[in-house]
Design a protein around this motif. Structure first.
Motif, short mmCIF file in Angstrom:
data_model
loop_
_atom_site.label_atom_id
_atom_site.label_comp_id
_atom_site.label_asym_id
_atom_site.label_seq_id
_atom_site.Cartn_x
_atom_site.Cartn_y
_atom_site.Cartn_z
N GLY A 91 6.96 -0.09 6.99
CA GLY A 91 6.61 -0.58 5.62
C GLY A 91 5.09 -0.14 5.96
O GLY A 91 4.69 0.47 7.61
N ASP A 92 3.83 -1.05 5.63
CA ASP A 92 2.12 -0.68 5.48
C ASP A 92 1.64 -1.17 6.87
O ASP A 92 2.55 -2.14 7.49
N ASP A 93 1.61 -0.44 7.99
CA ASP A 93 1.03 -1.08 9.09
C ASP A 93 -0.36 -1.30 8.84
O ASP A 93 -0.76 -2.32 9.48
N GLU A 94 -1.11 -1.15 8.42
CA GLU A 94 -2.21 -1.59 7.51
C GLU A 94 -2.70 -1.51 6.21
O GLU A 94 -1.78 -0.55 5.62
N ALA A 95 -3.70 -2.26 5.74
CA ALA A 95 -3.84 -2.62 4.35
C ALA A 95 -5.24 -2.91 4.00
O ALA A 95 -5.43 -4.42 4.33
N ILE A 96 -5.34 -2.28 2.62
CA ILE A 96 -6.68 -2.73 1.85
C ILE A 96 -6.73 -3.23 0.99
O ILE A 96 -5.98 -1.70 -0.30
N THR A 97 -7.08 -4.44 -0.07
CA THR A 97 -6.58 -5.25 -1.14
C THR A 97 -8.35 -4.61 -1.93
O THR A 97 -9.37 -5.06 -1.49
N VAL A 98 -8.24 -4.32 -2.64
CA VAL A 98 -9.48 -4.37 -4.16
C VAL A 98 -9.65 -5.21 -4.51
O VAL A 98 -8.42 -4.94 -6.35
N ASP A 99 -9.83 -6.20 -5.44
CA ASP A 99 -9.82 -6.75 -6.75
C ASP A 99 -11.10 -6.00 -8.09
O ASP A 99 -12.50 -5.97 -7.48
N LEU A 100 -10.38 -5.29 -8.91
CA LEU A 100 -11.27 -4.54 -9.34
C LEU A 100 -12.57 -5.20 -10.68
O LEU A 100 -13.07 -5.26 -10.62
N THR A 101 -11.30 -6.90 -10.93
CA THR A 101 -12.28 -7.59 -11.77
C THR A 101 -13.71 -7.91 -10.88
O THR A 101 -14.77 -8.37 -11.06
#
Length: 192
Positions: A91-101
């Protein structure tokens, strides 16, 4: 069903998810498995890659960076999940989340990178990818698999930009010459 992007391909995220509010850019990789007589003795070495994102305004000026050393943007819209030092696991080793709102309205472009602060080169990396997931539904929208090798320490993986209220994402997959996110700003500008 997720779209498998090829280098240079651009798609509308609104067409993939009609009520898109939050996305996750997940990246994954594996170390190259050594071959030959001594491969069983040495085994694969840990590869420390780092996901990062640089935001730009309409004038193509950098407005922020989120990476392992700065896990959140000032407005709280962009968050890094933390540093994976080995590339081990599925799976994903690292992730970045973006709240577009919540994203600052002056942000027009986000450039996502994978780079190695420790100086690992992409000849040492296998199965590198980035993928965009609708964070609310957990649905994978698109994926780009990196196939290029080389002695570079960074790769511009994808560019996400506003287009008349819609977000477009483009698979880039171009080498960069930096070990930290801020060193990759010139590489980012070439793809905006």
């Amino acid at each position: 069903m997720a779209i498998s992007l090829s280098k240079g391909q651009q798609i509308s995220l609104a067409e993939m998810s009609s009520n898109l509010k939050r996305i996750r850019m997940g990246v994954g990789w594996d170390p190259v498995i050594p071959q030959g007589l001594f491969a069983k003795l040495t085994g694969p070495k840990d590869i420390d890659l780092d996901a990062s994102v640089i935001t730009f305004n309409a004038q193509k000026e950098p407005t922020g960076i989120v990476y392992f050393g700065k896990l959140q943007s000032p407005d709280g819209a962009i968050m890094h999940t933390g540093d994976n030092l080995t590339g081990d696991g599925d799976g994903d080793d690292e992730a970045i989340t973006v709240d577009l709102t919540k994203l600052d309205e002056n942000v027009e472009t986000l450039v996502f990178f994978v780079n190695s602060y420790q100086g690992h080169i992409f000849d040492e990396v296998d199965n590198a990818y980035c993928r965009v997931v609708d964070e609310d539904t957990r649905t994978e929208l698109c994926r780009y698999t990196l196939t290029d090798k080389g002695s570079h320490t960074g790769v511009v993986m994808a560019v996400m930009s506003r287009n008349s209220g819609d977000w477009q994402i483009k698979a880039v997959g171009m080498p960069g010459v930096g070990r930290t996110a801020d060193q990759l700003v010139p590489d980012a500008l070439r793809h905006i």
